[in-house]
Design an enzyme around this catalytic site. Structure first.
Site, PDB file in Angstrom:
ATOM      1  N   TRP A   1     -11.736 -26.965  11.028  1.00 48.82           N
ATOM      2  CA  TRP A   1     -11.713 -27.868   9.863  1.00 48.82           C
ATOM      3  C   TRP A   1     -13.150 -28.285   9.575  1.00 48.82           C
ATOM      4  O   TRP A   1     -13.778 -28.964  10.402  1.00 48.82           O
ATOM      5  CB  TRP A   1     -10.844 -29.082  10.228  1.00 48.82           C
ATOM      6  N   GLY A  61     -15.347 -33.326   6.072  1.00 48.52           N
ATOM      7  CA  GLY A  61     -16.250 -34.122   5.233  1.00 48.52           C
ATOM      8  C   GLY A  61     -16.796 -35.319   5.991  1.00 48.52           C
ATOM      9  O   GLY A  61     -17.967 -35.690   5.845  1.00 48.52           O
ATOM     10  N   ASP A 110     -18.845 -41.251   4.430  1.00 45.58           N
ATOM     11  CA  ASP A 110     -17.962 -40.224   3.857  1.00 45.58           C
ATOM     12  C   ASP A 110     -17.416 -40.761   2.535  1.00 45.58           C
ATOM     13  O   ASP A 110     -16.320 -41.307   2.463  1.00 45.58           O
ATOM     14  CB  ASP A 110     -16.832 -39.978   4.872  1.00 45.58           C
ATOM     15  N   HIS A 148      -1.290 -37.952   4.701  1.00 46.35           N
ATOM     16  CA  HIS A 148      -2.205 -38.694   5.568  1.00 46.35           C
ATOM     17  C   HIS A 148      -1.701 -40.126   5.739  1.00 46.35           C
ATOM     18  O   HIS A 148      -1.036 -40.686   4.856  1.00 46.35           O
ATOM     19  CB  HIS A 148      -3.610 -38.684   4.964  1.00 46.35           C
TER      20      HIS A 148
HETATM   21  C1  SPV Z   1     -12.253 -35.500   7.349  1.00 46.01           C
HETATM   22  O1  SPV Z   1     -12.376 -35.023   8.479  1.00 46.01           O
HETATM   23  O2  SPV Z   1     -13.203 -35.680   6.583  1.00 46.01           O
HETATM   24  C2  SPV Z   1     -10.918 -35.892   6.874  1.00 46.01           C
HETATM   25  C3  SPV Z   1      -9.891 -36.229   7.841  1.00 46.01           C
HETATM   26  O3  SPV Z   1     -10.737 -35.982   5.682  1.00 46.01           O
HETATM   27  S1  SPV Z   1      -9.946 -37.930   8.122  1.00 46.01           S
HETATM   28  O4  SPV Z   1     -11.323 -38.319   8.346  1.00 46.01           O
HETATM   29  O5  SPV Z   1      -9.101 -38.183   9.282  1.00 46.01           O
HETATM   30  O6  SPV Z   1      -9.415 -38.594   6.923  1.00 46.01           O
HETATM   31 MG    MG Z   2     -12.461 -35.903   4.530  1.00 45.87          MG
END
Ligand code: SPV
Ligand code: MG
Length: 298
Positions: free
Chosen positions: A39, A42, A53, A184
């Site tokens: 994955w 972000g 973020d 989520h």
């Molecule tokens: C990310 O890893 O940027 C995600 C997942 O979107 S979370 O941070 O858990 O929302």
């Molecule tokens: Mg994200």
């Protein structure tokens, strides 16, 4: 060569486990540990640039990091593309760029632009309408001739919308052509996710990110029908802890040997970055020392 096609992998395995990465090395560590997919997070990519973020970094930065990961691993990379970096037209451009870079899948969430990380405090957030996001998903699919696995994510439960709203939105995203939907939650327990899974129509596979409701196992989530489980940011958080502890020890001792038990060997780093392959290439393509000497004498 392992398959980089997420749909194909989902036919072979009941559940795929993905782990977050922000660069080639963290991606390789995920692959080496045995995760099925990486994955391109972000959250992690933003953190690795020292910024929140919140769409502070633009699409090209996320694309560059995701491409580097995809080049470094042989498992599929699923890139977190936030809100697609704008409206459906921006998202279609994003999808095309990521597909051309060899990235197996993207995830597009129904946050407005600019987004805020799901876990930041704040008042109830506005999302784009379900209709707008379904069209964004369709635009991404149409832009990539079905080559790209598109996950449509709803932030409905995070943003304080109802369970009905979350179900309606995800159904609309599946109808819009999403290959999977991500539900989520920022609750500390998995209750919301369990209720959602019980009520989900099963139209397309479900994806979850158990960051805050972290006691439930992947196997338990599998029984609820979750086909992809993403451990999104644990590599970054583990490394921050490990580096902080190591630096404190190093400063206190003033001697590097104090860290011998805590750090990997140089050989381990050599293996991760392919020094053996470098040496093979040198033997094959560079003139030997003798020849170099002979050439120099001419
Ligand atoms: C990310 O890893 O940027 C995600 C997942 O979107 S979370 O941070 O858990 O929302
Ligand atoms: Mg994200």
């Amino acid at each position: 060569m392992r398959s980089k096609n997420v749909s194909r992998l989902l036919k072979e395995k009941d559940q795929l486990l993905a782990v977050g990465a922000h660069d080639a090395l963290s991606g390789r560590l995920g692959e080496r540990a045995g995760f099925d997919a990486i994955w391109a997070s972000g959250f992690q990519i933003s953190a690795s640039h020292g910024v929140p973020d919140a769409n502070i970094l633009d699409m090209t930065v996320q694309l560059e990091a995701s491409s580097q990961i995809a080049e470094a691993v042989s498992v599929p990379v699923i890139a977190d593309c936030d809100n697609g970096y704008g409206n459906a037209v921006n998202a279609a451009h994003t999808a095309r760029k990521f597909a051309r870079a060899g990235i197996a899948g993207i995830c597009i969430e129904d946050n407005i632009f600019p987004k805020r990380c799901s876990f930041y405090d704040g008042t109830r957030r506005e999302l784009v309408s379900g209709e707008e996001h379904a069209l964004k998903v369709k635009a991404c699919k149409d832009a990539t001739d079905g080559d790209l696995f598109v996950i449509a994510r709803t932030e409905a439960l995070i943003a304080g919308y109802s369970m009905e709203d979350a179900l309606e939105r995800t159904e609309a995203y599946a109808n819009g052509g999403a290959d999977a939907v991500l539900i989520h939650s920022k609750e500390k327990t998995p209750d919301q996710i369990i209720e959602f899974c019980d009520r989900w129509s099963g139209k397309v596979p479900l994806v979850v990110v158990p960051t805050t409701y972290d006691t439930i196992t992947a196997a338990e989530l599998g029984k609820l029908g979750c086909r992809i489980v993403i451990f999104a940011n644990h590599g970054l958080r583990a490394s921050i802890r490990a580096v902080e502890q190591a630096y404190a020890k190093l400063l206190a001792a003033g001697r590097a040997s104090v860290l011998r038990q805590d750090i990997v060997s140089l050989q381990d780093v050599f293996q991760l970055v392919g020094v053996k392959e470098l040496e093979e290439s040198e033997r094959k393509y560079l003139p030997s020392a003798d020849q170099t000497g002979a050439a120099a004498a001419l």
